[in-house]
Design an enzyme around this catalytic site. Structure first.
Site, PDB file in Angstrom:
ATOM      1  NE  ARG A 166      36.125  12.364 -63.741  1.00  0.00           N
ATOM      2  CZ  ARG A 166      35.772  11.888 -62.555  1.00  0.00           C
ATOM      3  NH1 ARG A 166      34.485  11.834 -62.225  1.00  0.00           N
ATOM      4  NH2 ARG A 166      36.674  11.491 -61.695  1.00  0.00           N
ATOM      5  CG  HIS A 186      38.672   9.181 -66.422  1.00  0.00           C
ATOM      6  ND1 HIS A 186      38.637   8.906 -65.071  1.00  0.00           N
ATOM      7  CD2 HIS A 186      38.855  10.521 -66.513  1.00  0.00           C
ATOM      8  CE1 HIS A 186      38.797  10.039 -64.379  1.00  0.00           C
ATOM      9  NE2 HIS A 186      38.928  11.024 -65.251  1.00  0.00           N
ATOM     10  CG  ASP A 187      37.702   3.925 -72.723  1.00  0.00           C
ATOM     11  OD1 ASP A 187      38.188   2.935 -72.147  1.00  0.00           O
ATOM     12  OD2 ASP A 187      37.247   3.868 -73.882  1.00  0.00           O
ATOM     13  N   GLY A 232      44.237   3.357 -73.795  1.00  0.00           N
ATOM     14  CA  GLY A 232      43.637   3.723 -75.065  1.00  0.00           C
ATOM     15  C   GLY A 232      42.124   3.687 -75.059  1.00  0.00           C
ATOM     16  CG  ASP A 272      40.600  -0.316 -74.284  1.00  0.00           C
ATOM     17  OD1 ASP A 272      40.074   0.478 -73.466  1.00  0.00           O
ATOM     18  OD2 ASP A 272      41.445  -1.174 -73.941  1.00  0.00           O
ATOM     19  CB  SER A 319      39.280  -1.543 -70.993  1.00  0.00           C
ATOM     20  OG  SER A 319      40.054  -0.359 -70.945  1.00  0.00           O
ATOM     21  CD  GLU A 365      40.857   0.571 -67.868  1.00  0.00           C
ATOM     22  OE1 GLU A 365      40.226   1.578 -68.261  1.00  0.00           O
ATOM     23  OE2 GLU A 365      41.385  -0.234 -68.659  1.00  0.00           O
ATOM     24  CG  ASN A 389      37.948   5.446 -63.672  1.00  0.00           C
ATOM     25  OD1 ASN A 389      38.095   6.606 -64.056  1.00  0.00           O
ATOM     26  ND2 ASN A 389      38.576   4.419 -64.228  1.00  0.00           N
ATOM     27  N   PRO A 411      46.483  12.395 -65.054  1.00  0.00           N
ATOM     28  CG  PRO A 411      46.324  14.322 -66.361  1.00  0.00           C
ATOM     29  CD  PRO A 411      46.211  12.829 -66.438  1.00  0.00           C
ATOM     30  CG  HIS A 464      37.822  20.977 -66.189  1.00  0.00           C
ATOM     31  ND1 HIS A 464      39.006  21.203 -65.513  1.00  0.00           N
ATOM     32  CD2 HIS A 464      37.768  19.643 -66.393  1.00  0.00           C
ATOM     33  CE1 HIS A 464      39.630  20.037 -65.321  1.00  0.00           C
ATOM     34  NE2 HIS A 464      38.898  19.092 -65.854  1.00  0.00           N
ATOM     35  CG  ASP A 492      32.193  27.679 -66.329  1.00  0.00           C
ATOM     36  OD1 ASP A 492      32.508  28.747 -65.773  1.00  0.00           O
ATOM     37  OD2 ASP A 492      31.812  27.607 -67.513  1.00  0.00           O
ATOM     38  CB  SER A 495      28.281  28.744 -67.287  1.00  0.00           C
ATOM     39  OG  SER A 495      28.126  28.297 -68.603  1.00  0.00           O
TER      40      SER A 495
END
Length: 346
Positions: A72, A76-77, A82, A84, A86, A98, A104, A172, A202, A263, A266
């Site tokens: 994840r 998110h990065d 981009g 990077d 950060s 961030e 986050n 999103p 997921h 899930d 699993s």
């Protein structure tokens, strides 16, 4: 690319202009593809990816639940300014990064990336970027969760521009419908098939109750339940997630410490059961269920859910992850290589 960006408009307005940005982003993606390469560190640090894998084996032996969080983290990065690195930067006086943005706060594994970085600094100082470590660690997290191995393009450099408010603008939310999901992904040059493939992430991991409480108890504002949820699955979720307390916060993406598997049965094995789960129940998040509302994404979910072998999906996953990993990267003389991923270089 290194100039401070202006404060961006709210997400609603950004969704209206996103389609116009796709052509520009596509050109940037082509440039990134030319600059990144498999085996980028072969000359300067040939053991780089071996070190990451070795450390990841140890890290996940100590705590297997870090695998989905590290996967994840890469997502998110990449989606916020981009791929990077950060996302690793710690907030400092007068600058919230961030890393401390609400979406986050539930990400774990920052210390794991620093652990890998510290090991690499002992053998190849100031060679391997934090951005590349995150990308390779995400691949290893999938592989060590019984998923596919794929070649990771490397050569990213680290960015030092990081603004917390960009996170909620660029990611999103879990309650997105398919139109919004497609818009957010298209800005990153990711198409409908990429969406259906990448949502397979997921397959591993858990959520807190916060992102699904509206879906369970107040979907349209009339104290109702999302009709796309199967009644049996909704009943199971309600046992884990009672109605939210009035005035309760949403620290890190959920109320309380309850963990809900994305899930069920699993949730720490990277496999095809996520797609069967979405098809049968509507999935955990509204965005999962939204895959069934578009003909391209629905067809893909149905195909994978019925597949007897994971091979085709694993090949698609490799392509989509490499494609996402090219998002707005810093290469060549852009960016920096930080000795510590979470600390600004002044």
């Amino acid at each position: 690319m290194w100039r401070e960006r202006r404060r961006q408009p709210p997400p609603q307005l950004r969704l209206l202009v996103a389609a116009a940005m796709v052509v520009v982003v596509g050109a940037l993606a082509s440039a990134a593809e030319a600059a990144l390469q498999v085996g980028f560190y072969q000359d300067k640090c040939p053991i780089a990816e071996d070190v990451v894998l070795e450390e990841m084996r140890l890290i996940l032996m100590e705590d297997a639940t870090l695998a989905p969080s590290l996967l994840r983290m890469h997502y998110h990065d990449c989606f916020v300014q981009g791929c990077d690195g950060s996302i690793m930067l710690r907030s400092r006086k007068g600058k919230t990064t961030e890393r401390d943005a609400l979406p986050n706060r539930s990400i774990r594994g920052f210390d794991a990336i620093e652990r890998i970085k510290a090991r690499l600094e002992t053998v190849c100082p100031l060679i391997v970027s934090c951005a590349d470590i995150i990308a390779v660690a995400a691949r290893d997290a999938v592989y060590l969760s019984h998923g596919p191995w794929y070649d990771v393009e490397t050569g990213r450099r680290d960015g030092n521009v990081t603004v917390a408010e960009y996170v909620e603008n660029d990611l999103p939310p879990p309650d997105s419908n398919i139109v919004d999901v497609k818009t957010f992904f298209s800005v990153k040059s990711l198409n409908s098939k990429d969406i259906a493939v990448l949502f397979g992430c997921h397959s591993i991991g858990t959520s807190h109750c916060g992102p699904i409480q509206k879906r369970l108890y107040n979907f349209t504002g009339n104290m109702d339940q999302d009709p796309s949820l199967s009644p049996a699955y909704a009943a199971e979720l309600k046992k884990l997630c009672p109605p939210p307390r009035p005035g309760a916060g949403d620290e890190g993406g959920g109320e309380g410490k309850t963990k809900v598997p994305m899930d069920p049965g699993s949730n720490y094995t990277f496999d095809l059961s996520y797609y069967r789960h979405v098809l049968a129940t509507g999935g955990l998040f509204q965005s999962d269920a939204s895959l069934l509302d578009d003909p391209v994404t629905r067809d893909y979910v149905e195909k994978v859910a019925k597949a007897l072998s994971p091979d085709e999906y694993y090949a698609d996953f490799a392509v989509a992850m490499v494609k996402m990993g090219r998002t707005d990267v810093l290469v060549g003389d852009l960016g920096e290589i930080r000795p510590t991923c979470g600390i600004f270089v002044d």
